[in-house]
Design an enzyme around this catalytic site. Structure first.
Site, short mmCIF file in Angstrom:
data_model
loop_
_atom_site.label_atom_id
_atom_site.label_comp_id
_atom_site.label_asym_id
_atom_site.label_seq_id
_atom_site.Cartn_x
_atom_site.Cartn_y
_atom_site.Cartn_z
N PRO A 2 0.83 -1.22 0.00
CA PRO A 2 0.00 0.00 0.00
C PRO A 2 0.85 1.26 0.00
O PRO A 2 1.92 1.32 0.61
CB PRO A 2 -0.80 -0.14 1.30
CG PRO A 2 -0.86 -1.61 1.56
CD PRO A 2 0.47 -2.15 1.08
N GLU A 3 0.36 2.27 -0.70
CA GLU A 3 1.05 3.55 -0.78
C GLU A 3 0.68 4.42 0.43
O GLU A 3 -0.24 4.10 1.20
CB GLU A 3 0.64 4.27 -2.07
CG GLU A 3 0.75 3.41 -3.31
CD GLU A 3 2.07 3.56 -4.05
OE1 GLU A 3 2.71 4.62 -3.91
OE2 GLU A 3 2.44 2.64 -4.79
N LYS A 51 4.28 4.86 5.59
CA LYS A 51 3.50 3.64 5.41
C LYS A 51 3.25 2.92 6.73
O LYS A 51 2.83 1.76 6.74
CB LYS A 51 4.20 2.72 4.42
CG LYS A 51 4.36 3.32 3.03
CD LYS A 51 4.98 2.32 2.08
CE LYS A 51 5.15 2.92 0.69
NZ LYS A 51 5.68 1.94 -0.28
N ARG A 252 12.61 -3.62 -6.55
CA ARG A 252 11.17 -3.43 -6.77
C ARG A 252 10.89 -3.45 -8.27
O ARG A 252 11.82 -3.41 -9.09
CB ARG A 252 10.73 -2.08 -6.18
CG ARG A 252 11.14 -1.88 -4.73
CD ARG A 252 10.36 -2.73 -3.77
NE ARG A 252 9.00 -2.24 -3.65
CZ ARG A 252 8.65 -1.20 -2.89
NH1 ARG A 252 9.55 -0.52 -2.20
NH2 ARG A 252 7.38 -0.83 -2.81
#
Length: 289
Positions: A2-3, A51, A252
């Site tokens: 999640p951002e 986050k 990533r």
């Protein structure tokens, strides 16, 4: 993962449900804190930090959580809470007030620490894109100091907190920046535009369930490049691609358009990529990224 805007909305919902209310039941299913009891304490506030979620509790305690890839906090009405939730093997935390219950499912991190020691867990983070400490110039200083490919540097939460793979890819596409360009090569002025764009996108995203960079809130139209490898670029029609960025263990995925963003990335082997979720694709579905 999640951002920052998703985590901000999560913390906001938890705050609305629990702030100022007495905790009547708690269940922390995590090593080292499984025997901790939060009952008869009042929730002071729940806030996000990048986050991370910080649930501050009367008596100088903070319940800290991180969602990682698959975690979430659910809010359920306490009077009608089904017994199945307590039996759910994915339950990691339960915090109940008389009207609402917070259920932490598949959490990636869970800690209970003195509030004055929160810095041990989040003190390494850079300025929070959605926080009261937001400082764009400090974030740019960090990016320049890192001297890394800009896509990698934006994802390093020590430089600025809250940018994930989606907003990183969308920001760099909109700014027509190759993700593998070193931050020092871009310079301060261009980084200012990149950071300002990321801030606008994430700030807008915190108010909407559908995160959009295109202006459309249809799920299949909301993004320019993120999760769209193997599909035509919305700007030029070239096939959008995905390639790894960063060093292990922090590698990533980076989605980008070769034509709009300066050619194939140095980690892209150039082989044909099918759309995510299509038959025979080795990539994860868009929903999972």
């Amino acid at each position: 993962m999640p951002e920052g805007d998703t985590v901000w909305r999560t913390a906001t919902r938890l705050h609305q449900a629990l702030a100022g209310k007495l905790i009547v039941a708690s269940d922390l299913r995590w090593p080292d804190i499984a025997t901790a009891d939060l009952t008869d304490r009042t929730t002071i506030e729940v806030v996000s930090r990048g986050k991370h979620v910080l649930h501050r509790i009367e008596g100088g305690l903070t319940l800290h959580s991180h969602l990682r890839m698959e975690g979430q906090w659910r809010i359920e009405a306490t009077p009608s809470l089904a017994p199945r939730w307590r039996r759910n093997p994915n339950l990691r935390a339960l915090v109940s007030a008389t009207d609402w219950t917070a259920l932490g499912m598949r959490l990636g991190m869970l800690d209970l620490v003195p509030t004055d020691r929160e810095g041990d867990l989040v003190g390494h983070l850079g300025p929070d894109v959605l926080g009261p400490d937001w400082d764009a110039e400090a974030a740019i200083d960090n990016l320049l100091r890192a001297d890394l490919p800009v896509g990698e540097a934006l994802l390093d939460q020590r430089n600025l907190a809250g940018v994930g793979t989606m907003w990183c890819a969308e920001t760099l596409f909109l700014e027509r920046v190759p993700p593998w360009t070193p931050t020092t090569e871009l310079g301060r002025e261009r980084l200012q535009r990149i950071v300002a764009r990321a801030h606008r996108l994430i700030d807008n995203g915190k108010n909407n369930a559908v995160q959009t960079s295109t202006g459309s809130y249809r799920l299949d139209e909301a993004h320019y490049v993120h999760a769209r490898s193997g599909r035509p670029c919305r700007r030029c029609g070239t096939t959008v691609r995905v390639a790894p960025i960063g060093q292990e263990p922090r590698t990533r995925t980076m989605f980008y358009c070769p034509r709009c963003q300066g050619g194939l990335g140095p980690t892209d082997d150039g082989r044909t990529q099918r759309p995510l979720g299509s038959e025979g694709s080795s990539k994860r579905s868009p929903r999972a990224l």
